[in-house]
Design a protein around this motif. Structure first.
Motif, short mmCIF file in Angstrom:
data_model
loop_
_atom_site.label_atom_id
_atom_site.label_comp_id
_atom_site.label_asym_id
_atom_site.label_seq_id
_atom_site.Cartn_x
_atom_site.Cartn_y
_atom_site.Cartn_z
N GLU A 45 0.91 -1.22 -0.20
CA GLU A 45 0.14 0.47 0.33
C GLU A 45 0.85 1.18 -0.21
O GLU A 45 1.94 1.19 0.73
N VAL A 46 0.67 2.35 -1.11
CA VAL A 46 1.65 2.97 -1.22
C VAL A 46 -0.04 5.04 -0.90
O VAL A 46 -0.69 4.44 -1.44
N ARG A 105 2.89 2.86 3.04
CA ARG A 105 1.73 2.83 3.98
C ARG A 105 1.19 1.62 4.72
O ARG A 105 0.64 1.41 5.60
N ALA A 106 1.94 -0.05 3.69
CA ALA A 106 1.56 -1.74 4.49
C ALA A 106 2.63 -1.88 3.91
O ALA A 106 2.75 -2.03 2.85
N CYS A 130 2.98 -3.98 10.61
CA CYS A 130 3.05 -3.55 9.20
C CYS A 130 2.16 -3.72 8.88
O CYS A 130 1.82 -2.28 7.36
N ASN A 131 0.78 -2.67 8.97
CA ASN A 131 -0.46 -2.16 8.25
C ASN A 131 -0.78 -1.27 8.49
O ASN A 131 -1.71 -0.61 8.84
N GLY A 132 0.02 -0.01 8.45
CA GLY A 132 -0.26 1.75 8.57
C GLY A 132 1.34 2.29 8.70
O GLY A 132 2.42 1.43 8.95
N ASP A 194 -4.82 -8.31 -0.50
CA ASP A 194 -3.84 -8.93 0.55
C ASP A 194 -4.29 -8.35 1.64
O ASP A 194 -4.87 -6.74 2.06
N PRO A 195 -3.97 -9.16 2.80
CA PRO A 195 -4.67 -8.93 4.08
C PRO A 195 -4.00 -7.82 5.02
O PRO A 195 -4.03 -7.52 6.24
#
Length: 204
Positions: A45-46, A105-106, A130-132, A194-195
């Motif tokens: 995520e970007v 972002r992730a 790492c989801n943030g 992607d989780p």
DNA sequence: CGTTTGATGCTCT
DNA sequence: GAGCATCAAACGG
């Protein structure tokens, strides 16, 4: 042993891959690897932030002490402090002096998970490591001391790597998260299946 | 599940 | 003094 990554087949991303505008580079970063020491994760995520023409960008008002790195060479890491407690990391892209960058972002954690768990004791599940943007900085140990390092340099403490892994699905784009201006620009990209994508909701 | 709120300090007005 | 490219805990249904 060298301090290089433990990712098989990983090599540094060439600076020439970061010379286009953030809006072009951002989706191309999906699938690449961000590594700090033995900790690494695949980017899922970007968000793109432009220079002075982007009202949501830290670069909007021109160079300051805080955002100076954004106006540097493509490949520099712009690390900023926000909300009095969190660090977030961007890769500077585009021509020097324009102020463009891509916020990571992730990540999908790949290596050094034990170190990540130690760095993020509040994370209950590995999918929360790492989801943030601030979570991944904490998990990898990125802070203000890394502002301005060159992610294309093999000797840099923070590296951007290509291990040949490529997304198997088309990236989805949508509005950026946590901003109050330019809320309609669809400059966030993520891998929809992607989780490890963040749970942040667009403003609006 | 979903939504709301407190933490905490730097930057620019 | 206001606003912040966030997170985690505390709520309510």
């Amino acid at each position: 042993m060298s301090s290089g990554s433990s990712i098989p087949g990983a090599r540094p991303v060439g600076r020439d891959h970061l010379m286009a505008s953030p809006v072009e580079v951002a989706p191309a970063l999906l699938g690449l690897v961000l590594a700090v020491g033995g900790r690494a994760g695949r980017i899922v995520e970007v968000e793109a932030y432009l220079g002075v023409e982007d009202p949501a960008s830290h670069a909007h008002r021109g160079p300051t002490a805080r955002n100076a790195t954004m106006f540097g060479t493509a490949g520099l890491l712009y690390v900023y402090f926000v909300y009095g407690m969190h660090w977030c990391a961007n890769v500077v892209t585009g021509p020097e002096g324009e102020g463009g960058a891509v916020l990571v972002r992730a990540l999908s954690p790949m290596a050094g998970l034990d170190e990540m768990r130690t760095a993020r004791p509040r994370a209950r599940r590995d999918r929360d490591l790492c989801n943030g943007p601030a979570k991944l900085a904490q998990a990898l140990g990125i802070d203000g001391t890394h502002n301005g390092v060159d992610v294309c340099d093999p000797d840099s403490p923070v590296r951007l790597l290509d291990d040949g892994g490529r997304p198997t699905v088309e990236p989805v784009s949508g509005p950026r998260i946590g901003i109050s201006r330019a809320v309609d620009a669809p400059w966030r990209w993520y891998l929809p299946d992607d989780p490890h994508v963040s749970k942040g909701l667009p403003t609006r």
